[in-house]
Structure formats: structure tokens, C-alpha cells
Design a protein around this motif. Structure first.
Motif, PDB file in Angstrom:
ATOM      1  N   GLU B 185       0.836  -1.209   0.000  1.00  0.00           N
ATOM      2  CA  GLU B 185       0.000   0.000   0.000  1.00  0.00           C
ATOM      3  C   GLU B 185       0.868   1.256   0.000  1.00  0.00           C
ATOM      4  OE1 GLU B 185      -3.863  -1.899   2.324  1.00  0.00           O
ATOM      5  OE2 GLU B 185      -2.093  -1.265   3.451  1.00  0.00           O
ATOM      6  N   LEU B 186       1.979   1.185   0.742  1.00  0.00           N
ATOM      7  CA  LEU B 186       2.902   2.323   0.778  1.00  0.00           C
ATOM      8  C   LEU B 186       3.506   2.548  -0.615  1.00  0.00           C
ATOM      9  CD1 LEU B 186       4.220   4.374   2.737  1.00  0.00           C
ATOM     10  CD2 LEU B 186       6.097   2.757   3.004  1.00  0.00           C
ATOM     11  N   ALA B 187       3.931   1.458  -1.264  1.00  0.00           N
ATOM     12  CA  ALA B 187       4.531   1.576  -2.605  1.00  0.00           C
ATOM     13  C   ALA B 187       3.513   2.141  -3.603  1.00  0.00           C
ATOM     14  CB  ALA B 187       5.037   0.207  -3.057  1.00  0.00           C
ATOM     15  N   ALA B 188       2.253   1.715  -3.494  1.00  0.00           N
ATOM     16  CA  ALA B 188       1.216   2.211  -4.409  1.00  0.00           C
ATOM     17  C   ALA B 188       1.011   3.712  -4.224  1.00  0.00           C
ATOM     18  CB  ALA B 188      -0.089   1.457  -4.161  1.00  0.00           C
ATOM     19  N   LEU B 189       1.086   4.135  -2.956  1.00  0.00           N
ATOM     20  CA  LEU B 189       0.920   5.570  -2.664  1.00  0.00           C
ATOM     21  C   LEU B 189       2.076   6.374  -3.267  1.00  0.00           C
ATOM     22  CD1 LEU B 189      -0.784   7.664  -1.110  1.00  0.00           C
ATOM     23  CD2 LEU B 189       0.639   7.186   0.890  1.00  0.00           C
ATOM     24  N   ILE B 190       3.295   5.878  -3.095  1.00  0.00           N
ATOM     25  CA  ILE B 190       4.474   6.543  -3.661  1.00  0.00           C
ATOM     26  C   ILE B 190       4.345   6.603  -5.189  1.00  0.00           C
ATOM     27  CG2 ILE B 190       6.996   6.423  -3.934  1.00  0.00           C
ATOM     28  CD1 ILE B 190       6.345   6.941  -1.097  1.00  0.00           C
ATOM     29  N   ASP B 191       3.954   5.470  -5.778  1.00  0.00           N
ATOM     30  CA  ASP B 191       3.816   5.422  -7.243  1.00  0.00           C
ATOM     31  C   ASP B 191       2.825   6.479  -7.729  1.00  0.00           C
ATOM     32  OD1 ASP B 191       5.620   3.390  -7.351  1.00  0.00           O
ATOM     33  OD2 ASP B 191       4.152   1.784  -7.631  1.00  0.00           O
ATOM     34  N   HIS B 192       1.707   6.573  -7.027  1.00  0.00           N
ATOM     35  CA  HIS B 192       0.670   7.556  -7.386  1.00  0.00           C
ATOM     36  C   HIS B 192       1.257   8.968  -7.332  1.00  0.00           C
ATOM     37  CE1 HIS B 192      -3.667   9.216  -6.400  1.00  0.00           C
ATOM     38  NE2 HIS B 192      -3.116   9.809  -7.453  1.00  0.00           N
ATOM     39  N   LEU B 193       1.953   9.252  -6.223  1.00  0.00           N
ATOM     40  CA  LEU B 193       2.532  10.585  -6.030  1.00  0.00           C
ATOM     41  C   LEU B 193       3.576  10.883  -7.108  1.00  0.00           C
ATOM     42  CD1 LEU B 193       2.831  13.133  -4.260  1.00  0.00           C
ATOM     43  CD2 LEU B 193       4.469  11.853  -2.853  1.00  0.00           C
ATOM     44  N   VAL B 194       4.450   9.896  -7.369  1.00  0.00           N
ATOM     45  CA  VAL B 194       5.523  10.107  -8.336  1.00  0.00           C
ATOM     46  C   VAL B 194       4.954  10.326  -9.744  1.00  0.00           C
ATOM     47  CG1 VAL B 194       7.470   8.958  -9.506  1.00  0.00           C
ATOM     48  CG2 VAL B 194       7.313   8.942  -7.001  1.00  0.00           C
ATOM     49  N   ALA B 195       3.907   9.572 -10.074  1.00  0.00           N
ATOM     50  CA  ALA B 195       3.301   9.720 -11.401  1.00  0.00           C
ATOM     51  C   ALA B 195       2.793  11.145 -11.607  1.00  0.00           C
ATOM     52  CB  ALA B 195       2.157   8.712 -11.566  1.00  0.00           C
ATOM     53  N   GLU B 196       2.157  11.680 -10.543  1.00  0.00           N
ATOM     54  CA  GLU B 196       1.649  13.048 -10.658  1.00  0.00           C
ATOM     55  C   GLU B 196       2.793  14.060 -10.723  1.00  0.00           C
ATOM     56  OE1 GLU B 196      -1.235  13.974 -11.354  1.00  0.00           O
ATOM     57  OE2 GLU B 196      -2.460  12.205 -10.903  1.00  0.00           O
ATOM     58  N   LEU B 197       3.842  13.805  -9.938  1.00  0.00           N
ATOM     59  CA  LEU B 197       4.975  14.742  -9.921  1.00  0.00           C
ATOM     60  C   LEU B 197       5.749  14.674 -11.235  1.00  0.00           C
ATOM     61  CD1 LEU B 197       6.222  14.272  -6.226  1.00  0.00           C
ATOM     62  CD2 LEU B 197       4.920  16.192  -7.171  1.00  0.00           C
ATOM     63  N   ASP B 198       5.790  13.474 -11.846  1.00  0.00           N
ATOM     64  CA  ASP B 198       6.413  13.335 -13.171  1.00  0.00           C
ATOM     65  C   ASP B 198       5.699  14.247 -14.178  1.00  0.00           C
ATOM     66  OD1 ASP B 198       8.465  11.564 -12.637  1.00  0.00           O
ATOM     67  OD2 ASP B 198       7.292   9.762 -13.094  1.00  0.00           O
ATOM     68  N   GLU B 199       4.383  14.283 -14.069  1.00  0.00           N
ATOM     69  CA  GLU B 199       3.595  15.059 -15.039  1.00  0.00           C
ATOM     70  C   GLU B 199       3.937  16.546 -15.011  1.00  0.00           C
ATOM     71  OE1 GLU B 199      -0.547  14.887 -15.642  1.00  0.00           O
ATOM     72  OE2 GLU B 199      -0.650  12.697 -15.442  1.00  0.00           O
ATOM     73  N   ARG B 208      18.050  14.369  -9.861  1.00  0.00           N
ATOM     74  CA  ARG B 208      17.538  14.536  -8.502  1.00  0.00           C
ATOM     75  C   ARG B 208      16.306  13.654  -8.258  1.00  0.00           C
ATOM     76  NH1 ARG B 208      15.630  19.986  -7.862  1.00  0.00           N
ATOM     77  NH2 ARG B 208      15.403  19.588  -5.649  1.00  0.00           N
ATOM     78  N   ARG B 209      15.724  13.119  -9.334  1.00  0.00           N
ATOM     79  CA  ARG B 209      14.482  12.352  -9.191  1.00  0.00           C
ATOM     80  C   ARG B 209      14.643  11.193  -8.189  1.00  0.00           C
ATOM     81  NH1 ARG B 209      11.769   8.027 -11.720  1.00  0.00           N
ATOM     82  NH2 ARG B 209       9.504   8.332 -11.897  1.00  0.00           N
ATOM     83  N   ALA B 210      15.683  10.395  -8.381  1.00  0.00           N
ATOM     84  CA  ALA B 210      15.862   9.216  -7.513  1.00  0.00           C
ATOM     85  C   ALA B 210      16.030   9.616  -6.042  1.00  0.00           C
ATOM     86  CB  ALA B 210      17.069   8.410  -7.973  1.00  0.00           C
ATOM     87  N   SER B 211      16.838  10.640  -5.784  1.00  0.00           N
ATOM     88  CA  SER B 211      17.086  10.991  -4.381  1.00  0.00           C
ATOM     89  C   SER B 211      15.832  11.627  -3.747  1.00  0.00           C
ATOM     90  CB  SER B 211      18.298  11.919  -4.253  1.00  0.00           C
ATOM     91  OG  SER B 211      18.028  13.160  -4.843  1.00  0.00           O
ATOM     92  N   LEU B 212      15.097  12.394  -4.539  1.00  0.00           N
ATOM     93  CA  LEU B 212      13.873  12.993  -3.978  1.00  0.00           C
ATOM     94  C   LEU B 212      12.808  11.927  -3.723  1.00  0.00           C
ATOM     95  CD1 LEU B 212      13.605  16.343  -5.985  1.00  0.00           C
ATOM     96  CD2 LEU B 212      14.258  16.008  -3.588  1.00  0.00           C
ATOM     97  N   ILE B 213      12.720  10.934  -4.589  1.00  0.00           N
ATOM     98  CA  ILE B 213      11.765   9.839  -4.356  1.00  0.00           C
ATOM     99  C   ILE B 213      12.146   9.089  -3.075  1.00  0.00           C
ATOM    100  CG2 ILE B 213      10.968   7.588  -5.209  1.00  0.00           C
ATOM    101  CD1 ILE B 213      11.040   8.777  -8.042  1.00  0.00           C
ATOM    102  N   ARG B 214      13.458   8.894  -2.890  1.00  0.00           N
ATOM    103  CA  ARG B 214      13.914   8.243  -1.667  1.00  0.00           C
ATOM    104  C   ARG B 214      13.504   9.055  -0.435  1.00  0.00           C
ATOM    105  NH1 ARG B 214      18.577   6.587  -3.997  1.00  0.00           N
ATOM    106  NH2 ARG B 214      19.663   8.477  -3.353  1.00  0.00           N
ATOM    107  N   ALA B 215      13.670  10.372  -0.527  1.00  0.00           N
ATOM    108  CA  ALA B 215      13.321  11.229   0.610  1.00  0.00           C
ATOM    109  C   ALA B 215      11.820  11.166   0.912  1.00  0.00           C
ATOM    110  CB  ALA B 215      13.761  12.665   0.329  1.00  0.00           C
ATOM    111  N   LEU B 216      10.996  11.254  -0.143  1.00  0.00           N
ATOM    112  CA  LEU B 216       9.530  11.212   0.060  1.00  0.00           C
ATOM    113  C   LEU B 216       9.099   9.854   0.614  1.00  0.00           C
ATOM    114  CD1 LEU B 216       8.389  12.995  -3.240  1.00  0.00           C
ATOM    115  CD2 LEU B 216       8.095  13.851  -0.889  1.00  0.00           C
ATOM    116  N   THR B 217       9.726   8.802   0.105  1.00  0.00           N
ATOM    117  CA  THR B 217       9.405   7.457   0.614  1.00  0.00           C
ATOM    118  C   THR B 217       9.754   7.356   2.096  1.00  0.00           C
ATOM    119  OG1 THR B 217       9.922   6.574  -1.574  1.00  0.00           O
ATOM    120  CG2 THR B 217       9.784   4.987   0.244  1.00  0.00           C
TER     121      THR B 217
END
Lengths: 247, 247
Positions: B185-199, B208-217
Motif C-alpha cells: 500500500e505504501l509503494a502504491a501511494l508513492i507510485d501515485h505521487l511520483v506519477a503526478e509529480l512526473d507530469e 535529482r528524481r531518484a534521491s527525492l523519491i527516496r526522501a519522500l518514501t
């Protein structure tokens, strides 16, 4: 380097004397940073000074704030004491575990704080919103009436204990110039005693001799004799035996 | 079976209210057996009753003796509290180690006792002659002014703690009908957030994408979300993104 200290925060305290007692309890364990939020009495407060019983350093450093937010503004990790666990999604620590969790954070440079609620009611749910965890002292479930200063005492005690290197047990310290008797001295004392008891056939029945010697040896071993005690007991045996012979 | 209890003995106490505070401190930790030796006030005592604050069971069982010998007559193991180690050949225990040493003896059937001295002076050397060991609470060496009831509180606290099975840390309890979100469920939430932020190309610089995703996770993992929180955050992301799209 100065040891880092937690800030202890009394939220809406009702009685000045409890602030003084809390200051005294804190200083017993080396803590000096006390904050009040919206005290229900005037400050400075004569009853607090009186109850502090010489813990002036705590009262001199004491800070008063109007809101909890202001009192916690510079704090990074905040634990809140409550009498009963609440329906509030926070982990609950014993006082000991709280000290073990907070001390390393403080050593790492974080300002840590512990909150205490008003005397009659304790902290309200709204007071807990800025807190990271709850601290609850395990108490007799049929009588849990810790007063404010006692709660502060136990938290301060556990903080001190978490950093204290006092040996749990300090063995008997021999008086100046003496030392514990060694096992050779103990064996010589037993031999002396047994030789005299053999002479008067103290054992009566031969097969009790071994078990009685074991019992006497146990008594003398448990007594943790100093070298001077062993010397003294040789003298006692010699005198008693001499008296009998002369008798 | 009733849990065995230590007898706490106040030797020549000077103030009735301290007996009441001691009774209260004891009952907080389930102890009810208090004895007084040669109190310096009349007994029964109104100030004691007042300070006991409902701990009547302790005052009702309380026994008064004229001599320390009489108070200890039925006790097998006796520890004595003192503020400073004396020149007296006894081992010295911390309060915690004393509880750990005394509790098994009590469970084995021995009557154990802990002595506390008068408020102003503490126990005298002569009071220690019947004792097996000394108990000293480690304190700030520059300010050690534990009062009588506080000393009783700490000894009773350690006794309770030595037999207490409370978990040091109780994890967050989810509200009724909820549970902690699982990692899927946590991974699905991150995926949802990242998809929107990608847009919206939130990352600006690709590496910076990888490190920021790590921070948000990390942020979301540390928050220990309930399943309902994950659901709520999906909604928040969706609304924020929808607002932007409509904008």
C-alpha cells in the motif's frame, strides 16, 4: 563538554509549590531546564521558591511561555507523560525506555523535551498533538495517584540512571589497611578450629564430622572475613581452648 | 497466591505528613506494609491521614514499635538506605540492584525489609548493625536532597519495576477497525505521487528524481500510516492534481 539536558515542561500547573518540588526533584538528578506554560499562579512565586529548598539554579533558569507551541519551538523530540494510555496513535514508553530513547538523541545534538500536565487533570488530547510519543510510569492499577513532583522525580531519575555508571553493587570495602582474608587464611582458621574440636570430640558421632565441618566452613566463608577478623578468631579459639585446658 | 511484600521501616520519623506521603508513594507501587520505630509525633496522626490521600490500606496496616530490634524481629534480610556510603563493612546496592536482590529472597519465603532514617539526619551507624546491606540512590553529587517520601517512592518504584512485565515500548495502537498500512500500500501511494509529480516535472533536474523519491518514501514510511491514512493521501494527491488540471 556540558552534558545535554532535556527541557521539562509543566503545562498549566496549578500550584506554585509543585514547581518548587519539581525543581528540587530535577536538581537531585542534575537537571536544570524547566519551562512553564500558562501557569495558574503568578510568577515569580514565593511558594515555589520555598518548596525548591535550595534548587535556585533551576528557578533562575526557568522560562514561562503563554502557549505550548512557544515552549516547544526549539525542541526536536517531545515525549508527553500521561497517567493512562489514550486513544491517540503514538507509541507508549515506560519512563526507563523513554530515557533510553531520548538520551542518545540529546547526545546527538537534538533538543529533547518531556511534558507534564496540570495536577488535577493531566494533559489533554490537544496538548499531545506536537508530541512524538507518550510516557507512562507503570503503577498499581488500583491506586495510581502520582503527584506532579513525583512524576518529574521518576522521569529525572530515569534520565540520570540512563547515563549513570554507578556499579549496581559495590562490594564490602575493607577498612583502611585491611583486606579480605584469602582462602588459605580461611582454611588455616578452619583447621585450627577443627583441631581443637577434635580434642573435645565435639562431633560425638564420627560420620557427622564431615557435614559439620562443611557447615562451619560455610558460615566463615559467608562472613567475608577481613585478614584482621581471621587473626581475631584464631585468638578466640586459642583462648577458649586454653581456658578449658586450664579449667 | 498473594505477592510477597517488603516491610518498609521508617526509623524515628520526625513529621507525620511524611508518613502519609510515604504511604501514598508505597501504594502507587502496590506496597502496603509500613512500620514506624519511635516516631517523634503522636500516633494516629491527622497530618499523616491527610497526606496519605486515600492510601488508607497502608495506614490501617501500619505498626508502631519502640525499638528497631522489635520492628525487625520477624525479618530475615534487611537493607538500609543511606545518602552516603559509610565506613561500615557492608556491600552497597543501587535501588535497582537492591530490588533485584531482595525480590527473589521474598519470593523464596523470606521476610525482607528496607530501613529509612529520620528526615534531617538519616540513619545512624548504630541503626545499621542489624542490616545486611546498604542502599544508596545515585544522585547529583552537588545536590542530593531527596526527602523521605521521595526515597520511599524510588525504592517502591524499583521493587515494582523488578517484577513488572510492562513492555518498555508499546507500539502505536491503530484505532478500532484500522491497521498499519502494509508495504504494498505504501509503494502504491508513492507510485501515485511520483506519477503526478512526473507530469509536472517536479524534479527539474533528472538526476535529482531518484534521491527525492527516496526522501519522500522515507517521510511516508516514518509516518507509520494506517490503511485509512493511505486512502486519505491518495485522495489528497488526486484532488491536488485535479485542481491543477482544472486550473
Amino acid at each position: 563538554m556540558v552534558e545535554p539536558e532535556p527541557v521539562l515542561v509543566l503545562v498549566r500547573p496549578q500550584m506554585g509549590e509543585n514547581v518548587g518540588s519539581a525543581a528540587r526533584a530535577m536538581l537531585n538528578f542534575g537537571l536544570t531546564r524547566l519551562r512553564l506554560v500558562a501557569p495558574q499562579f503568578g510568577w515569580p512565586n514565593a511558594k515555589a521558591v520555598n518548596a525548591a529548598s535550595g534548587a535556585h539554579v533551576v528557578l533562575n533558569r526557568l522560562e514561562v511561555f503563554e502557549t505550548l507551541e512557544a515552549a516547544l519551538a526549539d525542541c526536536q523530540t517531545v515525549f508527553a507523560t500521561t497517567a493512562r494510555p489514550r486513544e491517540w496513535p503514538k507509541p507508549v514508553f515506560t519512563a526507563e525506555a523513554a530515557a533510553c530513547a531520548l538520551r542518545p538523541r540529546a547526545m546527538g545534538g537534538a533538543q529533547v523535551a518531556v511534558l507534564f500536565g496540570p495536577e488535577r487533570t493531566g494533559l489533554e488530547t490537544d496538548d499531545l498533538r506536537l508530541c512524538d510519543a507518550i510516557v507512562t510510569v507503570p503503577l498499581n492499577p488500583d491506586y495510581s495517584s502520582l503527584n506532579l513532583a513525583q512524576a518529574v522525580l521518576l522521569v529525572a531519575y530515569e534520565w540520570y540512571r540512563a547515563g549513570d555508571a554507578t556499579a549496581p553493587v559495590t562490594p564490602i570495602q575493607p577498612p583502611e589497611g585491611r583486606r579480605l582474608a584469602n582462602k588459605a587464611e580461611l582454611a588455616a582458621l578452619i583447621d585450627h578450629l577443627v583441631a581443637e574440636l577434635d580434642e573435645v570430640d565435639f562431633w560425638r558421632v564420627a560420620d557427622r564430622r564431615a557435614s559439620l565441618i562443611r557447615a562451619l566452613t560455610g558460615v566463615l566463608a559467608r562472613a567475608e572475613l577481613f585478614d584482621s577478623d581471621a587473626h581475631l578468631l584464631h585468638g578466640v579459639i586459642k583462648s577458649l581452648a586454653g581456658k578449658r585446658r586450664r579449667g
